[in-house]
Design an enzyme around this catalytic site. Structure first.
Site, mmCIF file in Angstrom:
data_model
loop_
_atom_site.group_PDB
_atom_site.id
_atom_site.type_symbol
_atom_site.label_atom_id
_atom_site.label_comp_id
_atom_site.label_asym_id
_atom_site.label_seq_id
_atom_site.Cartn_x
_atom_site.Cartn_y
_atom_site.Cartn_z
ATOM 1 N N GLY A 141 0.833 -1.212 0.000
ATOM 2 C CA GLY A 141 0.000 0.000 0.000
ATOM 3 C C GLY A 141 0.862 1.253 0.000
ATOM 4 N N GLY B 242 4.611 -7.133 4.777
ATOM 5 C CA GLY B 242 4.230 -8.158 3.803
ATOM 6 C C GLY B 242 5.169 -8.179 2.613
ATOM 7 C CB ILE C 214 -0.309 4.999 7.333
ATOM 8 C CG1 ILE C 214 -1.333 3.897 6.997
ATOM 9 C CG2 ILE C 214 -0.051 5.885 6.128
ATOM 10 C CD1 ILE C 214 -2.750 4.430 6.803
ATOM 11 C CG ASP C 215 -0.887 -0.080 8.834
ATOM 12 O OD1 ASP C 215 -1.668 0.887 8.700
ATOM 13 O OD2 ASP C 215 -0.937 -1.100 8.136
ATOM 14 C CG HIS D 228 -7.875 3.870 0.804
ATOM 15 N ND1 HIS D 228 -9.047 3.222 1.099
ATOM 16 C CD2 HIS D 228 -6.931 2.917 0.641
ATOM 17 C CE1 HIS D 228 -8.833 1.916 1.092
ATOM 18 N NE2 HIS D 228 -7.561 1.700 0.826
HETATM 19 O O1 F6P Z 1 -1.223 -1.305 5.535
HETATM 20 C C1 F6P Z 1 -1.689 -0.042 5.166
HETATM 21 C C2 F6P Z 1 -3.165 -0.023 5.061
HETATM 22 O O2 F6P Z 1 -3.591 1.273 4.714
HETATM 23 C C3 F6P Z 1 -3.921 -0.499 6.316
HETATM 24 O O3 F6P Z 1 -3.951 0.483 7.310
HETATM 25 C C4 F6P Z 1 -5.251 -0.854 5.731
HETATM 26 O O4 F6P Z 1 -5.915 -1.817 6.488
HETATM 27 C C5 F6P Z 1 -4.891 -1.424 4.386
HETATM 28 O O5 F6P Z 1 -3.617 -0.892 4.054
HETATM 29 C C6 F6P Z 1 -5.852 -1.087 3.290
HETATM 30 O O6 F6P Z 1 -5.444 -1.756 2.152
HETATM 31 P P1 F6P Z 1 -6.077 -1.577 0.703
HETATM 32 O O7 F6P Z 1 -5.352 -0.440 0.052
HETATM 33 O O8 F6P Z 1 -5.806 -2.862 0.023
HETATM 34 O O9 F6P Z 1 -7.518 -1.264 0.876
#
Ligand code: F6P
Length: 406
Positions: free
Chosen positions: A14, A123, A146-147, A298
């Site tokens: 992400g 990941g 961001i996590d 997002h």
């Molecule tokens: O790992 C970053 C993150 O923004 C998490 O906070 C969130 O759960 C996930 O990615 C959202 O992922 P996607 O972009 O696949 O919706």
């Protein structure tokens, strides 16, 4: 000038604010050394593209010039301020599928790279480390998300900007909450980690912060404590309240809920009514509780990177180039004890793999985290206190020596 090198760079997983700032820093440092930089489009998919002839190596060259916006900013420098990734990013690569890894390794070989810089979260780092081992790549990794849940680093790229985004949302919601005497629930991202909700909840002035490490599920006990806290605030004259809930918090049944903020809002409304009419004086402040939930989504991954994230991007990018110059590979660039340094991926990856196997967060908020103590001291409700587990494997050994080249 050091011996010429061909370096690849990719962003994977992400996106988050600060990726472009890190790319810029790497390209600036590398071109000063006379090295060639290659931007790999869409993570490891770019290598497949090279292998299949979709990309010509010369088209992937990143230069110090050529991104001009007349009258505004010249050259590469505009990248410092842009969110997203100019290289594009791949959320889910599938190198385990038949033939995919071979194509990725083939593309890498075709480019004849001396080293690859990967900007990724836990990941992607796991996947790319495996590929690097198979292909004998000289890998240097930069942590982003961001996590803030990558092990052995106190900070990941993008975290600080996301804190500001969520903090601004909480602050802005305060005024509408106050006007209507409402309980506002703000759902923050973070996957299974509560760092983002915790930090922005404190900075935004939340009354209650729910994070999965401290409140794994919204049980009746949790709802009752929240009601007690809100009732107490109301009896003191404050009619509204702000609640930040991290998306990793589960329902009472222990289920992951996409809109956990909505769930909390509804459960809180129902339970407060029950308690209000129970005759228990503790809950007599709960008349006419009105709840609303806002899911930030997002937007938390975007926005102009904060100064702090830009500084981190520059420090991380510089360190990555220094590691390559020293031919010190298989490293994760980290931030520890106020410094940029690096840790061996052989130390980081096993921790990530084990956590993935056990479906746990690779770098959770610890019960004795400084910000947990700060929040509790401020009277913010965080769930019932948990006694820190001194044997916790996660206890990140940041105090251990790490490699410092600067
Ligand atoms: O790992 C970053 C993150 O923004 C998490 O906070 C969130 O759960 C996930 O990615 C959202 O992922 P996607 O972009 O696949 O919706």
């Amino acid at each position: 000038m050091s011996q010429s090198k061909k370096i690849g760079i990719l962003t994977s997983g992400g996106d988050c604010p600060g990726l472009n700032a890190a790319i810029r820093a790497v390209v600036k440092c590398a071109t000063q050394k006379g090295w060639e930089m290659y931007g790999i489009p869409y993570g490891t998919d770019g290598f497949i593209g090279v292998h299949e002839g979709r990309y010509r190596p010369e088209d992937l060259k990143l230069r110090a010039h050529g991104y001009d916006m007349p009258g505004l900013l010249q050259g590469l420098d505009i990248l410092q301020f842009l969110s997203g990734s100019i290289l594009g990013s791949l959320s889910r690569g599938h190198p385990e599928q038949e033939g995919v890894a071979e194509k990725i390794l083939g593309g890498y070989q075709q480019l004849g790279l001396d080293a690859i810089i990967t900007i990724g979260g836990d990941g992607s780092l796991d996947i790319i480390h495996d590929l690097a081992q198979r292909g004998g790549w000289n890998l240097v990794a930069i942590p982003k998300t961001i996590d803030n849940d990558v092990p052995l680093t106190e900070r990941t790229l993008g975290f600080d900007t996301a804190i500001s985004t969520v903090t601004t949302a909480v602050y802005d919601l305060t005024f509408t909450a106050a006007s209507h005497d409402r309980i506002m629930i703000v759902q923050a991202m973070g996957r299974d980690a509560g760092h983002l909700a915790l930090h922005s909840g404190i900075a935004g002035g939340a009354d209650i912060i729910l994070i999965p490490e401290l409140v794994p599920a919204v049980t009746t006990t949790v709802l009752d404590s929240m009601c007690e806290h809100i009732s107490h605030l109301r009896q003191e004259g404050r009619k509204f309240a702000l609640v930040v809930v991290s998306e990793g918090v589960r329902t009472a049944a222990g289920k992951r809920e996409k809109y956990i903020g909505d769930y909390v809002a509804e459960q809180l409304r129902i339970r407060s009514q029950e308690l209000c009419t129970s005759g228990n004086s503790t809950f007599c402040g709960l008349t006419d509780i009105d709840t609303r939930s806002t899911v930030l989504g997002h937007i938390q991954r975007s926005g102009t990177p904060s100064a702090s994230d830009r500084l981190l991007a520059n420090a991380f990018g510089t360190m990555a180039i220094q590691l390559i110059e020293a031919e010190h590979y298989n490293q994760l660039v980290v931030w520890a004890n106020g410094k940029v340094c690096s840790r061996s991926l052989d130390e980081v990856i096993p921790c990530i793999k084990q956590c993935h196997r056990e479906k746990r967060c690779s770098n959770p908020v610890k019960p004795d985290d400084m910000m947990v103590l700060v929040a509790r001291s401020l009277g913010i409700y965080l769930g019932e206190p948990i006694i820190p587990d001194s044997t916790a494997e996660h206890a990140s050994s940041l105090e251990k020596d790490c490699v410092i080249l600067v």
